[in-house]
Design a protein around this motif. Structure first.
Motif, PDB file in Angstrom:
ATOM      1  N   LEU A 176      50.939  17.953  -7.647  1.00  0.00           N
ATOM      2  CA  LEU A 176      49.571  17.628  -7.267  1.00  0.00           C
ATOM      3  C   LEU A 176      48.642  18.828  -7.414  1.00  0.00           C
ATOM      4  O   LEU A 176      47.505  18.689  -7.877  1.00  0.00           O
ATOM      5  CB  LEU A 176      49.542  17.098  -5.828  1.00  0.00           C
ATOM      6  CG  LEU A 176      48.173  16.651  -5.307  1.00  0.00           C
ATOM      7  CD1 LEU A 176      47.582  15.558  -6.169  1.00  0.00           C
ATOM      8  CD2 LEU A 176      48.281  16.190  -3.851  1.00  0.00           C
ATOM      9  N   PHE A 177      49.091  20.026  -7.030  1.00  0.00           N
ATOM     10  CA  PHE A 177      48.209  21.191  -7.132  1.00  0.00           C
ATOM     11  C   PHE A 177      47.877  21.506  -8.590  1.00  0.00           C
ATOM     12  O   PHE A 177      46.769  21.959  -8.908  1.00  0.00           O
ATOM     13  CB  PHE A 177      48.815  22.408  -6.430  1.00  0.00           C
ATOM     14  CG  PHE A 177      49.949  23.073  -7.151  1.00  0.00           C
ATOM     15  CD1 PHE A 177      49.711  24.078  -8.076  1.00  0.00           C
ATOM     16  CD2 PHE A 177      51.258  22.710  -6.902  1.00  0.00           C
ATOM     17  CE1 PHE A 177      50.747  24.708  -8.743  1.00  0.00           C
ATOM     18  CE2 PHE A 177      52.311  23.328  -7.559  1.00  0.00           C
ATOM     19  CZ  PHE A 177      52.055  24.326  -8.486  1.00  0.00           C
ATOM     20  N   GLN A 178      48.809  21.244  -9.512  1.00  0.00           N
ATOM     21  CA  GLN A 178      48.548  21.454 -10.931  1.00  0.00           C
ATOM     22  C   GLN A 178      47.539  20.426 -11.445  1.00  0.00           C
ATOM     23  O   GLN A 178      46.629  20.767 -12.207  1.00  0.00           O
ATOM     24  CB  GLN A 178      49.854  21.349 -11.723  1.00  0.00           C
ATOM     25  CG  GLN A 178      50.854  22.442 -11.389  1.00  0.00           C
ATOM     26  CD  GLN A 178      52.223  22.170 -11.980  1.00  0.00           C
ATOM     27  OE1 GLN A 178      52.683  21.027 -12.017  1.00  0.00           O
ATOM     28  NE2 GLN A 178      52.884  23.225 -12.444  1.00  0.00           N
ATOM     29  N   PHE A 179      47.698  19.197 -11.013  1.00  0.00           N
ATOM     30  CA  PHE A 179      46.772  18.143 -11.417  1.00  0.00           C
ATOM     31  C   PHE A 179      45.350  18.436 -10.933  1.00  0.00           C
ATOM     32  O   PHE A 179      44.384  18.340 -11.699  1.00  0.00           O
ATOM     33  CB  PHE A 179      47.252  16.801 -10.875  1.00  0.00           C
ATOM     34  CG  PHE A 179      46.289  15.676 -11.094  1.00  0.00           C
ATOM     35  CD1 PHE A 179      45.922  15.283 -12.371  1.00  0.00           C
ATOM     36  CD2 PHE A 179      45.733  15.008 -10.009  1.00  0.00           C
ATOM     37  CE1 PHE A 179      45.021  14.244 -12.573  1.00  0.00           C
ATOM     38  CE2 PHE A 179      44.837  13.974 -10.192  1.00  0.00           C
ATOM     39  CZ  PHE A 179      44.484  13.587 -11.479  1.00  0.00           C
ATOM     40  N   VAL A 180      45.220  18.827  -9.672  1.00  0.00           N
ATOM     41  CA  VAL A 180      43.893  19.092  -9.105  1.00  0.00           C
ATOM     42  C   VAL A 180      43.234  20.279  -9.806  1.00  0.00           C
ATOM     43  O   VAL A 180      42.055  20.240 -10.165  1.00  0.00           O
ATOM     44  CB  VAL A 180      43.995  19.336  -7.591  1.00  0.00           C
ATOM     45  CG1 VAL A 180      42.661  19.824  -7.025  1.00  0.00           C
ATOM     46  CG2 VAL A 180      44.416  18.053  -6.879  1.00  0.00           C
ATOM     47  N   SER A 181      43.999  21.359 -10.021  1.00  0.00           N
ATOM     48  CA  SER A 181      43.413  22.549 -10.635  1.00  0.00           C
ATOM     49  C   SER A 181      43.005  22.293 -12.079  1.00  0.00           C
ATOM     50  O   SER A 181      41.929  22.723 -12.525  1.00  0.00           O
ATOM     51  CB  SER A 181      44.394  23.725 -10.561  1.00  0.00           C
ATOM     52  OG  SER A 181      45.559  23.467 -11.332  1.00  0.00           O
ATOM     53  N   LYS A 182      43.816  21.581 -12.842  1.00  0.00           N
ATOM     54  CA  LYS A 182      43.492  21.300 -14.243  1.00  0.00           C
ATOM     55  C   LYS A 182      42.359  20.286 -14.344  1.00  0.00           C
ATOM     56  O   LYS A 182      41.516  20.369 -15.239  1.00  0.00           O
ATOM     57  CB  LYS A 182      44.725  20.781 -14.977  1.00  0.00           C
ATOM     58  CG  LYS A 182      45.810  21.836 -15.159  1.00  0.00           C
ATOM     59  CD  LYS A 182      47.023  21.274 -15.869  1.00  0.00           C
ATOM     60  CE  LYS A 182      48.096  22.348 -16.047  1.00  0.00           C
ATOM     61  NZ  LYS A 182      49.282  21.816 -16.732  1.00  0.00           N
TER      62      LYS A 182
END
Length: 381
Positions: A176-182
């Motif tokens: 989730l943190f990768q999805f939000v940041s990208k």
């Protein structure tokens, strides 16, 4: 007086040893392992997959392997939060969200997805390290597949995709943190893995055994959904993703198959080239590989050359398909934004770099075969 103080200290010591006042036994809690989110008839629908952790503990200790112990709770509400709270009245024990491993979304539209992410960010029990997927199939089917040999659901592709990706890399699993940041990055395309149910490949006791499968990805650019493509149309993605661990490529010369290659860990460099106030891009890719199967004994250099040509075709094919749908599938615009932000600001239109057929100037691919397999087939390089 000193004796009284000593006695008082001795009497107080047992109080210091008493701990875990609010501790609960594992059997007295409901652990949510996966959360599904949908939006139907102007209402949010949530599906909470819960596991029986006591059964899992017994299996891991060598006990008899029984049913996996998966239960699904469904709730709905006008908002994502009210849908979550609608689960509580029917609970027979306290529900805990701190062990969630995966989030499955059937809704990606911006205002609705923003609401989901905002709540996940605000509630302290949710973590940003949960695996995140999208699906077009009913969430109940996605969250209730039977595992092979009654394996616990925490070992499924939904909860543990990394081992599968290492063995056969196609679309990198995303937390989730990768999805939000990208998703928040200008001009960047986010590839969110899309999962479905495969009912044909597996069987157990001569009966069909539906299993989860990553079938493609949905792409978002500047927080907007651009489309969802099947895996077969995303083959070029594996060669520009440095997370790729190993992937299979069939090499042909014309219609004649030469060999199957397993290619590993690409090294990728995307270079913006500025000339006359215009920008084009050059992509350099280096791969190592080995040959698990020969179809036709050929010089190694010929196999490497044809493999490089095939990879270039797949990368250019991914670029052209995305360009025709106003999507920067190779992250060219984001690369310009990172390296030359002032140039990107000058050229961008609505937070996106316009692309044309000549924007991708060169794709240079180098394939090096370092092993012919155990058989050590002798042939010329």
């Amino acid at each position: 007086m000193a004796r009284i103080r000593v006695m008082a200290v001795i009497l107080l010591l047992p109080l210091l040893l008493i701990g875990c006042w609010n501790a609960r036994e594992i059997d007295n809690l409901l652990y949510v392992n996966a959360l599904g989110v949908d939006y139907v008839d102007n209402k949010f629908e949530v599906y909470a997959q819960m596991l029986n952790f006591s059964t899992i503990a017994k299996q891991e200790a060598g006990g008899e392997r029984s049913a996996s112990g998966v239960a699904i709770a469904k709730g709905s509400g006008d908002s994502f939060v009210s849908a979550l709270f609608s689960l509580y009245p029917t609970n027979q024990a306290q529900m805990t969200w701190s062990h969630i491993r995966s989030l499955v979304l059937s809704v990606l539209k911006r205002p609705l997805l923003d609401q989901v992410i905002d709540e996940l960010d605000r509630f302290y029990e949710f973590r940003y390290t949960i695996w995140t997927y999208v699906t077009k199939e009913p969430l109940m089917d996605i969250l209730t597949p039977k595992q092979v040999f009654n394996q616990p659901a925490i070992y499924s592709q939904l909860s543990n995709p990394q081992d599968i990706h290492k063995q056969n890399s196609a679309i990198y699993p995303m937390k989730l943190f990768q999805f939000v940041s990208k998703r928040d990055e200008p001009n960047k395309v986010v590839y969110l893995p899309m999962i479905s149910i495969n009912k044909k490949t597996w069987s157990e006791n001569n009966k069909p055994l539906p299993q989860l499968k990553t079938t493609g990805a949905c792409m978002l650019q500047n927080k907007e959904v651009k489309g969802c493509w099947p895996r077969s149309e995303l083959l070029g993605l594996r060669w520009i993703d440095e997370h790729t661990n190993r992937s299979l490529l069939t090499v042909k010369k014309g219609k004649q198959p030469l060999a199957n290659l397993v290619l590993q860990k690409p090294k990728v460099k995307i270079q913006p080239l500025l000339r006359d106030n215009q920008v084009t891009f050059q992509i350099d890719v280096e791969l190592l590989g080995f040959i698990p199967l020969y179809h036709h004994i050929s010089p190694v250099r010929e196999i490497e050359k044809e493999a490089a040509k095939k990879i270039e075709e797949e990368i250019r094919g991914l670029y052209e398909k995305g360009r025709k749908q106003q999507m920067d599938t190779l992250q060219l615009g984001h690369t310009l934004y990172r390296k030359y932000p002032q140039e990107w600001k000058r050229m961008q239109q609505n937070e996106t770099l316009p692309l044309n057929p000549s924007s991708l100037e060169a794709v240079n691919v180098k394939v090096t075969i370092f092993d012919g397999g155990i058989s050590k087939v002798k042939q010329e390089r």
